[in-house]
Design a protein around this motif. Structure first.
Motif, PDB file in Angstrom:
ATOM      1  N   PRO A 225       0.830  -1.212   0.000  1.00  0.00           N
ATOM      2  CA  PRO A 225       0.000   0.000   0.000  1.00  0.00           C
ATOM      3  C   PRO A 225       0.861   1.258   0.000  1.00  0.00           C
ATOM      4  N   GLY A 226       0.508   2.195  -0.851  1.00  0.00           N
ATOM      5  CA  GLY A 226       1.225   3.451  -0.934  1.00  0.00           C
ATOM      6  C   GLY A 226       2.318   3.476  -1.979  1.00  0.00           C
ATOM      7  N   ALA A 227       2.711   2.304  -2.484  1.00  0.00           N
ATOM      8  CA  ALA A 227       3.821   2.259  -3.437  1.00  0.00           C
ATOM      9  C   ALA A 227       3.460   2.948  -4.753  1.00  0.00           C
ATOM     10  N   LEU A 228       2.238   2.750  -5.244  1.00  0.00           N
ATOM     11  CA  LEU A 228       1.842   3.382  -6.500  1.00  0.00           C
ATOM     12  C   LEU A 228       1.843   4.900  -6.377  1.00  0.00           C
ATOM     13  N   GLU A 229       1.391   5.385  -5.229  1.00  0.00           N
ATOM     14  CA  GLU A 229       1.373   6.831  -5.019  1.00  0.00           C
ATOM     15  C   GLU A 229       2.786   7.411  -5.071  1.00  0.00           C
ATOM     16  N   VAL A 230       3.746   6.712  -4.471  1.00  0.00           N
ATOM     17  CA  VAL A 230       5.126   7.204  -4.484  1.00  0.00           C
ATOM     18  C   VAL A 230       5.723   7.075  -5.886  1.00  0.00           C
ATOM     19  N   LEU A 231       5.417   5.996  -6.595  1.00  0.00           N
ATOM     20  CA  LEU A 231       5.914   5.842  -7.956  1.00  0.00           C
ATOM     21  C   LEU A 231       5.469   7.004  -8.838  1.00  0.00           C
ATOM     22  N   VAL A 232       4.207   7.418  -8.700  1.00  0.00           N
ATOM     23  CA  VAL A 232       3.699   8.555  -9.475  1.00  0.00           C
ATOM     24  C   VAL A 232       4.483   9.819  -9.143  1.00  0.00           C
ATOM     25  N   GLU A 233       4.855   9.988  -7.877  1.00  0.00           N
ATOM     26  CA  GLU A 233       5.647  11.158  -7.494  1.00  0.00           C
ATOM     27  C   GLU A 233       7.061  11.097  -8.076  1.00  0.00           C
ATOM     28  N   VAL A 234       7.615   9.897  -8.235  1.00  0.00           N
ATOM     29  CA  VAL A 234       8.929   9.776  -8.871  1.00  0.00           C
ATOM     30  C   VAL A 234       8.846  10.257 -10.325  1.00  0.00           C
ATOM     31  N   LEU A 235       7.792   9.827 -11.028  1.00  0.00           N
ATOM     32  CA  LEU A 235       7.595  10.314 -12.392  1.00  0.00           C
ATOM     33  C   LEU A 235       7.347  11.813 -12.383  1.00  0.00           C
ATOM     34  N   GLY A 236       6.419  12.248 -11.540  1.00  0.00           N
ATOM     35  CA  GLY A 236       6.202  13.664 -11.306  1.00  0.00           C
ATOM     36  C   GLY A 236       5.339  14.355 -12.339  1.00  0.00           C
ATOM     37  N   SER A 237       4.572  15.334 -11.869  1.00  0.00           N
ATOM     38  CA  SER A 237       3.819  16.229 -12.746  1.00  0.00           C
ATOM     39  C   SER A 237       4.357  17.651 -12.629  1.00  0.00           C
ATOM     40  N   GLY A 238       5.496  17.805 -11.998  1.00  0.00           N
ATOM     41  CA  GLY A 238       6.140  19.098 -11.810  1.00  0.00           C
ATOM     42  C   GLY A 238       7.625  18.994 -12.072  1.00  0.00           C
ATOM     43  N   PRO A 239       8.387  20.017 -11.720  1.00  0.00           N
ATOM     44  CA  PRO A 239       9.814  20.042 -12.048  1.00  0.00           C
ATOM     45  C   PRO A 239      10.678  19.088 -11.238  1.00  0.00           C
ATOM     46  N   GLU A 240      10.101  18.403 -10.230  1.00  0.00           N
ATOM     47  CA  GLU A 240      10.911  17.532  -9.377  1.00  0.00           C
ATOM     48  C   GLU A 240      11.096  16.129  -9.938  1.00  0.00           C
ATOM     49  N   GLY A 241      10.220  15.713 -10.876  1.00  0.00           N
ATOM     50  CA  GLY A 241      10.211  14.307 -11.272  1.00  0.00           C
ATOM     51  C   GLY A 241      10.989  13.997 -12.538  1.00  0.00           C
ATOM     52  N   ARG A 242      10.966  12.721 -12.887  1.00  0.00           N
ATOM     53  CA  ARG A 242      11.701  12.236 -14.058  1.00  0.00           C
ATOM     54  C   ARG A 242      11.126  12.767 -15.366  1.00  0.00           C
ATOM     55  N   LEU A 243       9.804  12.931 -15.445  1.00  0.00           N
ATOM     56  CA  LEU A 243       9.211  13.390 -16.694  1.00  0.00           C
ATOM     57  C   LEU A 243       9.705  14.780 -17.058  1.00  0.00           C
ATOM     58  N   PRO A 299      13.716  -0.025  -9.574  1.00  0.00           N
ATOM     59  CA  PRO A 299      13.258   0.982  -8.619  1.00  0.00           C
ATOM     60  C   PRO A 299      14.254   2.122  -8.469  1.00  0.00           C
ATOM     61  N   PRO A 300      13.807   3.297  -8.068  1.00  0.00           N
ATOM     62  CA  PRO A 300      14.705   4.447  -7.925  1.00  0.00           C
ATOM     63  C   PRO A 300      15.690   4.252  -6.784  1.00  0.00           C
ATOM     64  N   GLY A 301      16.763   5.027  -6.824  1.00  0.00           N
ATOM     65  CA  GLY A 301      17.739   4.987  -5.751  1.00  0.00           C
ATOM     66  C   GLY A 301      17.180   5.585  -4.472  1.00  0.00           C
ATOM     67  N   GLU A 302      17.963   5.466  -3.406  1.00  0.00           N
ATOM     68  CA  GLU A 302      17.481   5.874  -2.088  1.00  0.00           C
ATOM     69  C   GLU A 302      17.118   7.354  -2.022  1.00  0.00           C
ATOM     70  N   ARG A 303      17.972   8.219  -2.571  1.00  0.00           N
ATOM     71  CA  ARG A 303      17.696   9.657  -2.488  1.00  0.00           C
ATOM     72  C   ARG A 303      16.470  10.042  -3.293  1.00  0.00           C
ATOM     73  N   GLU A 304      16.362   9.506  -4.519  1.00  0.00           N
ATOM     74  CA  GLU A 304      15.211   9.827  -5.363  1.00  0.00           C
ATOM     75  C   GLU A 304      13.925   9.289  -4.741  1.00  0.00           C
ATOM     76  N   PHE A 305      13.981   8.074  -4.206  1.00  0.00           N
ATOM     77  CA  PHE A 305      12.811   7.497  -3.547  1.00  0.00           C
ATOM     78  C   PHE A 305      12.384   8.349  -2.358  1.00  0.00           C
ATOM     79  N   GLU A 306      13.320   8.737  -1.508  1.00  0.00           N
ATOM     80  CA  GLU A 306      12.974   9.473  -0.296  1.00  0.00           C
ATOM     81  C   GLU A 306      12.387  10.844  -0.630  1.00  0.00           C
ATOM     82  N   ALA A 307      12.924  11.512  -1.623  1.00  0.00           N
ATOM     83  CA  ALA A 307      12.373  12.809  -2.021  1.00  0.00           C
ATOM     84  C   ALA A 307      10.937  12.655  -2.522  1.00  0.00           C
ATOM     85  N   ALA A 308      10.681  11.611  -3.323  1.00  0.00           N
ATOM     86  CA  ALA A 308       9.326  11.371  -3.828  1.00  0.00           C
ATOM     87  C   ALA A 308       8.385  10.983  -2.692  1.00  0.00           C
TER      88      ALA A 308
END
Length: 386
Positions: A225-243, A299-308
């Motif tokens: 639970p919660g993993a999909l929500e964090v994955l979406v944040e890694v991709l991002g809809s703003g300047p912080e994410g991979r997209l 999966p993303p690295g530790e720093r990228e995961f924690e920020a997301a």
């Protein structure tokens, strides 16, 4: 999760949503809500207008809910007022219904022509092989919604509504739920077993615009639970994410982009969208496939995961500051849905995205809304993508 404060809300659940509409009466749930929300007729809407309550309506697949917030305890009258308004039908309501039908026809037509609506429908078609009908109905089905049909619908809703209220700021209980419990996710009788299988493929909606909107969607497994929500944040809809880095920072080809996730018929999926020039469609499809598919495979690295994870927590906690949030939490729990507070705890406990992975052997669902060459560009991109 937030401090109690003066004022509180109640949510009145009506046990029918747009997927409960009969095929020939598409738009009935939306039209019934429109009538109930009109302050010109007696009921909760007039009470809210007279007393200055803050209001909200949400039309869902299997429910329609009205929320009311007031600084005073008088908001607890909302449920009874809505029920009374639903049971009342006079000659003047026929005139109101005619205006409401006309307004809904216009809105349905406008919605059908919106590019985001077209993209969402095309993405669903590409994923599942069928397009869900509009919650607002179409011109002919709206015309079928006679006074007798709407009157009977309002009577059914008024007799089966359920009220949810959060504890007041002084610690006393809010209104207890009354009426039958609403199901969290009843089976959809309108779709067959074949309709509930992931298809994958390409859907192209042709337009005369010079630009294009596209969506790439992949099915995935998630047992945390919660993993999909964090994955979406890694991709991002703003300047912080991979997209942002892939589409703007490195190439500068996207006007806009977003990421999201869905769960339908026990299948999770993750999507990324972009708004680009038509000549950039092929490159963008490859970029989005690499972004979403690569994240599911590695999966993303530790720093990228924690920020997301921190961004995800901030978004969830911000949503709990909404005036209706406390009552929404009570409603979610009553309907067997995951409360935001519980999701916050799940996200807080995550240490990685291990366990989140793509479904092997499934084709991606790719949708594009744009001029004629876009469809060929998507096919070529998928054909050349490993």
């Amino acid at each position: 999760m937030t401090a109690q404060r003066p004022g509180h809300a109640v949510i009145v659940d009506l046990p029918r949503g747009h997927e409960d509409d009969a095929p020939e009466l598409r738009g009935l749930a939306a039209l019934a809500a429109r009538v109930l929300a009109d302050p010109c007729r007696p009921g909760a809407a007039r009470l809210a207008a007279d007393r200055g309550w803050r209001t909200r309506h949400q039309l869902e697949a299997r429910a329609s809910s009205f929320a009311f917030w007031s600084v005073d305890d008088d908001v607890e009258e909302a449920g009874a007022a809505l029920a009374a308004g639903a049971s009342r039908w006079t000659e003047s309501d026929h005139e109101l219904l005619a205006r409401s039908r006309a307004a809904q026809r216009v809105l349905a037509g406008q919605r059908a022509g919106q590019v985001l609506t077209q993209l969402n429908q095309a993405s669903h078609q590409a994923a599942w092989g069928w397009t869900p009908p509009s919650p607002l109905g179409a011109a002919q089905t709206i015309e079928n919604l006679s006074g007798e049909v709407v009157r009977e619908e309002l009577a059914r809703l008024g007799s089966a509504l359920r009220v949810h209220g959060a504890p007041r700021y002084d610690g006393s209980r809010g209104p207890r739920p009354d009426g039958p419990a609403l199901p969290a996710a009843p089976p959809q009788a309108s779709t067959s077993a074949d309709d509930r299988r992931w298809r994958g493929g390409v859907v192209h909606v042709r337009t005369t615009a010079e630009s294009a909107r596209l969506s790439v969607r992949l099915p995935c497994h998630s047992d945390r639970p919660g993993a999909l929500e964090v994955l979406v944040e890694v991709l991002g809809s703003g300047p912080e994410g991979r997209l942002h880095r892939a589409l703007r920072g490195e190439r500068g080809i996207a006007y806009g982009f977003s990421a999201g996730h869905w769960s339908q018929d026990s299948t999770n999926s993750v999507a990324a969208t972009a708004f680009v020039r038509a000549p950039d469609v092929a490159d963008t499809v490859r970029i989005l496939l690499d972004a979403v598919g690569g994240l599911l495979e590695s999966p993303p690295g530790e720093r990228e995961f924690e920020a997301a994870r921190q961004r995800c927590l901030a978004r969830l906690l911000t949503s709990l500051d909404d005036p209706f949030a406390a009552a929404d939490e009570v409603r979610r729990a009553a309907r067997g849905q995951t409360p935001i507070g519980e999701l916050v705890r799940s996200v807080s406990a995550l240490t990685s995205l291990d366990g989140l992975r793509a479904v092997s052997g499934r084709r991606p669902a790719v949708a594009v809304v744009g001029p004629d060459p876009c469809g060929r560009a998507v096919e070529e991109a998928l054909g050349s993508h490993p």
